[in-house]
Write a protein that holds these residues in place. Structure first.
Motif, PDB file in Angstrom:
ATOM      1  N   SER A   2     -40.131  46.020  45.220  1.00  0.00           N
ATOM      2  CA  SER A   2     -39.621  46.250  46.567  1.00  0.00           C
ATOM      3  C   SER A   2     -40.707  46.844  47.460  1.00  0.00           C
ATOM      4  N   THR A   3     -40.529  46.662  48.746  1.00  0.00           N
ATOM      5  CA  THR A   3     -41.456  47.208  49.722  1.00  0.00           C
ATOM      6  C   THR A   3     -41.086  48.648  50.015  1.00  0.00           C
ATOM      7  N   TYR A   4     -42.104  49.507  50.117  1.00  0.00           N
ATOM      8  CA  TYR A   4     -41.867  50.918  50.395  1.00  0.00           C
ATOM      9  C   TYR A   4     -41.603  51.108  51.886  1.00  0.00           C
ATOM     10  N   MET A   5     -40.549  51.831  52.199  1.00  0.00           N
ATOM     11  CA  MET A   5     -40.218  52.155  53.584  1.00  0.00           C
ATOM     12  C   MET A   5     -40.280  53.667  53.753  1.00  0.00           C
ATOM     13  N   GLU A   6     -41.070  54.114  54.696  1.00  0.00           N
ATOM     14  CA  GLU A   6     -41.228  55.541  54.978  1.00  0.00           C
ATOM     15  C   GLU A   6     -39.939  56.101  55.571  1.00  0.00           C
ATOM     16  N   LYS A   7     -39.561  57.303  55.141  1.00  0.00           N
ATOM     17  CA  LYS A   7     -38.398  57.979  55.695  1.00  0.00           C
ATOM     18  C   LYS A   7     -38.851  58.860  56.854  1.00  0.00           C
ATOM     19  N   ALA A   8     -38.021  58.989  57.873  1.00  0.00           N
ATOM     20  CA  ALA A   8     -38.401  59.733  59.076  1.00  0.00           C
ATOM     21  C   ALA A   8     -38.656  61.210  58.788  1.00  0.00           C
ATOM     22  N   GLY A   9     -37.937  61.789  57.886  1.00  0.00           N
ATOM     23  CA  GLY A   9     -38.094  63.208  57.595  1.00  0.00           C
ATOM     24  C   GLY A   9     -39.234  63.531  56.657  1.00  0.00           C
ATOM     25  N   LYS A  10     -39.806  62.536  56.017  1.00  0.00           N
ATOM     26  CA  LYS A  10     -40.855  62.775  55.028  1.00  0.00           C
ATOM     27  C   LYS A  10     -42.252  62.420  55.525  1.00  0.00           C
ATOM     28  N   VAL A  11     -42.402  62.239  56.820  1.00  0.00           N
ATOM     29  CA  VAL A  11     -43.708  61.863  57.379  1.00  0.00           C
ATOM     30  C   VAL A  11     -44.604  63.094  57.420  1.00  0.00           C
ATOM     31  N   GLU A  12     -45.816  62.965  56.886  1.00  0.00           N
ATOM     32  CA  GLU A  12     -46.807  64.034  56.958  1.00  0.00           C
ATOM     33  C   GLU A  12     -47.815  63.675  58.034  1.00  0.00           C
ATOM     34  N   ARG A  13     -47.924  64.550  59.016  1.00  0.00           N
ATOM     35  CA  ARG A  13     -48.802  64.289  60.160  1.00  0.00           C
ATOM     36  C   ARG A  13     -50.085  65.100  60.028  1.00  0.00           C
ATOM     37  N   LYS A  14     -51.210  64.446  60.299  1.00  0.00           N
ATOM     38  CA  LYS A  14     -52.508  65.099  60.311  1.00  0.00           C
ATOM     39  C   LYS A  14     -52.970  65.234  61.753  1.00  0.00           C
ATOM     40  N   TRP A  15     -53.994  66.010  61.954  1.00  0.00           N
ATOM     41  CA  TRP A  15     -54.602  66.197  63.275  1.00  0.00           C
ATOM     42  C   TRP A  15     -56.015  65.632  63.236  1.00  0.00           C
ATOM     43  N   TYR A  16     -56.345  64.807  64.226  1.00  0.00           N
ATOM     44  CA  TYR A  16     -57.663  64.200  64.325  1.00  0.00           C
ATOM     45  C   TYR A  16     -58.286  64.519  65.674  1.00  0.00           C
ATOM     46  N   VAL A  17     -59.603  64.690  65.684  1.00  0.00           N
ATOM     47  CA  VAL A  17     -60.369  64.875  66.917  1.00  0.00           C
ATOM     48  C   VAL A  17     -61.278  63.678  67.084  1.00  0.00           C
ATOM     49  N   ILE A  18     -61.216  63.051  68.257  1.00  0.00           N
ATOM     50  CA  ILE A  18     -62.097  61.934  68.580  1.00  0.00           C
ATOM     51  C   ILE A  18     -63.000  62.381  69.723  1.00  0.00           C
ATOM     52  N   ASP A  19     -64.299  62.245  69.537  1.00  0.00           N
ATOM     53  CA  ASP A  19     -65.268  62.579  70.580  1.00  0.00           C
ATOM     54  C   ASP A  19     -65.594  61.310  71.352  1.00  0.00           C
ATOM     55  N   ALA A  20     -65.295  61.299  72.650  1.00  0.00           N
ATOM     56  CA  ALA A  20     -65.472  60.105  73.470  1.00  0.00           C
ATOM     57  C   ALA A  20     -66.818  60.064  74.177  1.00  0.00           C
ATOM     58  N   ALA A  21     -67.691  61.011  73.932  1.00  0.00           N
ATOM     59  CA  ALA A  21     -68.968  61.081  74.643  1.00  0.00           C
ATOM     60  C   ALA A  21     -69.833  59.861  74.315  1.00  0.00           C
ATOM     61  N   GLY A  22     -70.204  59.109  75.347  1.00  0.00           N
ATOM     62  CA  GLY A  22     -71.083  57.964  75.187  1.00  0.00           C
ATOM     63  C   GLY A  22     -70.425  56.727  74.620  1.00  0.00           C
ATOM     64  N   LYS A  23     -69.129  56.761  74.368  1.00  0.00           N
ATOM     65  CA  LYS A  23     -68.416  55.613  73.806  1.00  0.00           C
ATOM     66  C   LYS A  23     -67.603  54.927  74.898  1.00  0.00           C
ATOM     67  N   PRO A  24     -67.385  53.618  74.786  1.00  0.00           N
ATOM     68  CA  PRO A  24     -66.540  52.931  75.774  1.00  0.00           C
ATOM     69  C   PRO A  24     -65.110  53.470  75.754  1.00  0.00           C
ATOM     70  N   LEU A  25     -64.547  53.642  76.931  1.00  0.00           N
ATOM     71  CA  LEU A  25     -63.212  54.222  77.087  1.00  0.00           C
ATOM     72  C   LEU A  25     -62.162  53.405  76.348  1.00  0.00           C
TER      73      LEU A  25
END
Length: 142
Positions: A2-25
């Motif tokens: 069977s295909t795995y389906m994520e449950k709404a209450g079990k989502v683990e969220r991470k934090w990411y930082v993206i540096d946009a300096a010198g990169k195309p918007l």
């Protein structure tokens, strides 16, 4: 099997930082949209909000390629007759670079309740300082 389906209450969220300096918007906005939706995860489920938090810094140093600074406009309407306002992207990038990045990311997120919830996890800053140091975000390189 069977295909795995994520449950709404079990989502683990991470934090990411993206540096946009010198990169195309647009490239930065596209990667931020993928992270906000959670499409980079192997447990991605289309009907569950399984995205992460994204902090974009140095938006004022992001670049627009070609003639987009002079030829591209941000249009908005006041709601009154004849109330169409147009702002050139050269002016927008000089005065409100965070708004330009938010518009680009929002255009790449679906206009649904999941998309609107994903946009609330986007934090955009014009310079290198951000307020989310307590969440211990990790740098995202692409």
């Amino acid at each position: 099997m069977s295909t795995y389906m994520e449950k709404a209450g079990k989502v683990e969220r991470k934090w990411y930082v993206i540096d946009a300096a010198g990169k195309p918007l647009g490239r930065v906005a596209a990667q931020a949209a993928v992270l906000l939706r959670g499409k980079h995860k192997p447990t991605f489920t289309p009907h569950v909000d399984c995205g992460d938090h994204v902090i974009i810094i140095n938006c004022g140093k992001a670049v627009l390629t070609g003639n987009k600074l002079t030829n591209k406009y941000w249009y908005r309407h006041t709601g009154w007759v004849g109330g169409l306002k147009a702002v050139q992207y050269a002016t927008l990038m000089a005065n409100r670079p965070e708004k330009a990045m938010e518009l680009a990311v929002k255009g790449m997120i679906p206009d649904t309740t999941i998309g609107r919830a994903a946009c609330t996890r986007l934090h955009v800053y014009a310079d290198a300082q951000h307020k989310q140091a307590a969440q211990k975000p990790e740098n995202f390189e692409f």
